[in-house]
Design an enzyme around this catalytic site. Structure first.
Site, PDB file in Angstrom:
ATOM      1  N   ASP A 194       0.905  -1.145   0.000  1.00  0.00           N
ATOM      2  CA  ASP A 194       0.000   0.000   0.000  1.00  0.00           C
ATOM      3  C   ASP A 194       0.941   1.191   0.000  1.00  0.00           C
ATOM      4  O   ASP A 194       1.639   1.430   0.998  1.00  0.00           O
ATOM      5  CB  ASP A 194      -0.876   0.010   1.254  1.00  0.00           C
ATOM      6  CG  ASP A 194      -1.853   1.172   1.215  1.00  0.00           C
ATOM      7  OD1 ASP A 194      -1.418   2.294   0.905  1.00  0.00           O
ATOM      8  OD2 ASP A 194      -3.032   0.958   1.494  1.00  0.00           O
ATOM      9  N   HIS A 195       0.995   1.920  -1.105  1.00  0.00           N
ATOM     10  CA  HIS A 195       2.075   2.906  -1.210  1.00  0.00           C
ATOM     11  C   HIS A 195       1.957   4.004  -0.145  1.00  0.00           C
ATOM     12  O   HIS A 195       2.931   4.693   0.150  1.00  0.00           O
ATOM     13  CB  HIS A 195       2.194   3.471  -2.630  1.00  0.00           C
ATOM     14  CG  HIS A 195       1.209   4.534  -2.970  1.00  0.00           C
ATOM     15  ND1 HIS A 195      -0.079   4.266  -3.332  1.00  0.00           N
ATOM     16  CD2 HIS A 195       1.325   5.881  -3.012  1.00  0.00           C
ATOM     17  CE1 HIS A 195      -0.712   5.399  -3.577  1.00  0.00           C
ATOM     18  NE2 HIS A 195       0.122   6.400  -3.396  1.00  0.00           N
ATOM     19  N   ASP A 252     -10.844   1.949  -4.105  1.00  0.00           N
ATOM     20  CA  ASP A 252      -9.588   2.547  -4.573  1.00  0.00           C
ATOM     21  C   ASP A 252      -8.814   3.225  -3.441  1.00  0.00           C
ATOM     22  O   ASP A 252      -7.588   3.224  -3.428  1.00  0.00           O
ATOM     23  CB  ASP A 252      -9.920   3.566  -5.673  1.00  0.00           C
ATOM     24  CG  ASP A 252      -8.695   4.029  -6.438  1.00  0.00           C
ATOM     25  OD1 ASP A 252      -7.844   3.179  -6.750  1.00  0.00           O
ATOM     26  OD2 ASP A 252      -8.586   5.238  -6.714  1.00  0.00           O
ATOM     27  N   HIS A 257      -5.757   2.750   1.557  1.00  0.00           N
ATOM     28  CA  HIS A 257      -4.998   3.881   2.101  1.00  0.00           C
ATOM     29  C   HIS A 257      -5.612   4.423   3.398  1.00  0.00           C
ATOM     30  O   HIS A 257      -4.912   4.655   4.381  1.00  0.00           O
ATOM     31  CB  HIS A 257      -4.908   5.014   1.069  1.00  0.00           C
ATOM     32  CG  HIS A 257      -4.368   4.573  -0.261  1.00  0.00           C
ATOM     33  ND1 HIS A 257      -3.446   3.560  -0.390  1.00  0.00           N
ATOM     34  CD2 HIS A 257      -4.615   5.002  -1.524  1.00  0.00           C
ATOM     35  CE1 HIS A 257      -3.162   3.391  -1.678  1.00  0.00           C
ATOM     36  NE2 HIS A 257      -3.861   4.254  -2.379  1.00  0.00           N
TER      37      HIS A 257
END
Ligand code: BG6
Length: 506
Positions: A194-195, A252, A257
């Site tokens: 998960d960036h 998304d 996030h």
């Protein structure tokens, strides 16, 4: 001690300069794609520029597109117009395999290629397999790697699988994907990206909370009235319309996030700042989030889609006019959500979340809004500019932390109003932080899973959003509209206002 035997606990160690990737090969599936071009290659180049990659290092690109080794090397060169001197060496060592992700030939060719490279460069069998493909082929690639034995680390080496989002479409499919990966790889070989976790400022939530004595005692229902998490983007869906149609903002952004940022905000202090300590506490925090009941979804969640409008002075089209988007699309580009947490620390503290595309400002932040003072000792009129204290962790842009508190306005009268005490990363530190992908790629190659998502975390995060997926998937759930360039639809205001609170105006 060689670089390969250095302790790998990045957060505890904190010295980027001594954390270097061991000699090895990075195999990128989806090498001809957008993610490789936009994120992975630039991240690798920056690692090489910072001298964090060894000389014995190569990339093997794998994808369906026909391409020669030389064309792939050209692609690597083209991706970085101002590359540092080390990049040419990496490019020279790198090569490409064209093939179907489901075909055994692709994987026997890969196996032979790895042997060749490992002998020629003396890299040792340290292999990182990066799945930057469309999600439909994740399980198939893992299975095919297993069939040729590339899932098994060879003596003295490693075999790791890095997997991009989306990890499943819902709780069930995430479960199935997980089961398929676990048929082939052990959990400690799987690195789910998960960036957001690679962002410096997301990690700073940990530092702020657990390296300071002054914040943690306030970090609970005793002092905090509510929490607001905002992930706002000005961009629309850009060229990803057809992908986005299958996703929507909940899948998304919220499931991954937002849940990650939320778990770092809510978690208890870990016994130790390492992969297990942190991930155990994160998952425990997520498990305390009350899963909304299906019937409650309309009361706790709002979804909406952007209409045309204005962003930074430019007219922009509505979502349904974007390329690849259906003219009758029901996909949400905005979500507002109220969650509650059932545990000792957070009972009774609502968490308000909002995320959307085409909002007026690009901004990600976590705001802890404190309770008001119990008694105002001066006349109300003296405090019209005063709001309850707030601690805001600015994740991006303008990374930093702000504390809002009241101060006396200079002058004869006793007036108080809000002022901000501000810490800004850019001003406090001279070094440029690594970009998220740079950080995470290195972590994966070094073998540090701290900033990757464990199987039980993914499952729990899907569990929280699943009732929303169920309610919204039924086809008759309301979908509001909002003008591009506005802060979202009216029902999102109502969601928070009926609790006597307001969204922050950043
Ligand atoms: C990605 C989403 O995961 O995150 C995109 O798929 C979104 O839709 C992006 O734009 C936001 O990332 P960042 O780093 O720009 O906040």
């Amino acid at each position: 001690m060689t670089s390969t035997t250095l302790p790998v606990n990045v957060l505890a160690e904190g010295l980027d300069t001594v954390r270097r990737a061991p000699p090895g090969v990075l195999v990128v599936f989806g090498a001809s794609g957008d993610l490789t071009h936009r994120k992975l290659l630039p991240a690798l180049e920056r690692l090489s520029r910072r001298r964090l990659l060894p000389a014995a290092f190569a990339v093997v690109g794998v994808a369906r597109t026909e391409m020669s080794d030389d064309s792939f090397r050209d692609l690597m060169i083209g991706a970085i117009p101002d590359a540092g001197p080390g990049w040419a060496e990496i490019v020279k060592n790198s090569s490409y395999i064209a093939g179907e992700y489901s075909h055994p030939d692709t994987f026997t060719a890969l196996q032979a290629r790895l042997k060749e490279i490992e002998e020629a460069l003396g890299t040792g069998p340290n292999r990182t397999f990066y799945l930057a493909t469309i999600p439909e082929v994740f399980a198939g690639v893992a299975e095919a790697l297993g069939k040729v034995g590339l899932n098994q680390p060879e003596p003295g080496g490693s075999a790791r699988l890095v997997i991009e989002k989306p990890f499943g479409r819902d709780r069930q499919t995430a479960h199935e994907l997980d089961a398929a990966l676990h048929e082939v790889f052990e959990e400690d070989q799987i690195y789910r990206i998960d960036h957001y976790l690679g962002k410096e400022t997301v990690q700073n939530v940990l530092a702020l909370r657990f390296a300071n004595a002054i914040f943690e005692p306030l970090w609970s229902r005793n002092y905090i009235d509510h929490v607001q998490i905002t992930v706002a983007e000005t961009i629309g869906v850009e060229k990803r319309g057809s992908f986005y149609e299958t996703a929507g903002a909940l899948r998304d952004i919220v499931q991954n996030h937002v849940m990650q940022v939320l778990s770092l905000t809510l978690m208890e202090p870990p016994g130790s700042i390492d992969a297990q300590g942190i991930r155990d506490e994160k998952v425990k925090a997520l498990r305390s989030v009350v899963v909304p009941k299906l019937a409650d979804v309309p009361n706790v969640a709002v979804r909406a889609q952007y209409d045309s409008g204005w962003i930074e002075g430019n007219a922009v089209p509505g979502y349904r006019q974007e390329d690849g988007v259906s003219a009758t699309s029901q996909t949400e580009t905005y979500v507002a959500l109220k969650l509650s947490v059932d545990n000792w620390r957070w009972a009774g503290v609502p968490i308000y979340i909002r995320t959307g595309k085409r909002l007026p400002k690009r901004l990600t932040e976590v705001a802890l809004q404190f309770k008001a003072v119990p008694h105002l000792a001066f006349p109300k009129e003296a405090a019209t500019g005063l709001n309850p204290n707030a601690l805001v962790m600015r994740i991006q842009p303008d990374e930093g932390v702000t504390l809002r508190f009241g101060a006396k306005v200079p002058g004869q009268a006793f007036m108080v109003r809000d002022v901000l005490m501000d810490f800004s990363y850019g001003a406090a530190f001279l070094e440029e932080p690594p970009d998220a992908y740079e950080r995470l790629l290195l972590d994966a190659m070094v073998g540090d899973p701290t900033l990757f998502i464990r199987s039980d975390e993914v499952d729990t995060a899907w569990g929280v959003v699943q009732p929303l997926l169920d309610a919204w998937g039924s086809g008759d759930a309301p979908l509001s509209g909002y003008a591009s360039g506005s802060w979202g639809p009216r029902p999102a205001e109502t969601l928070i206002e009926r609790d006597g609170r307001q969204w922050r105006t950043p």
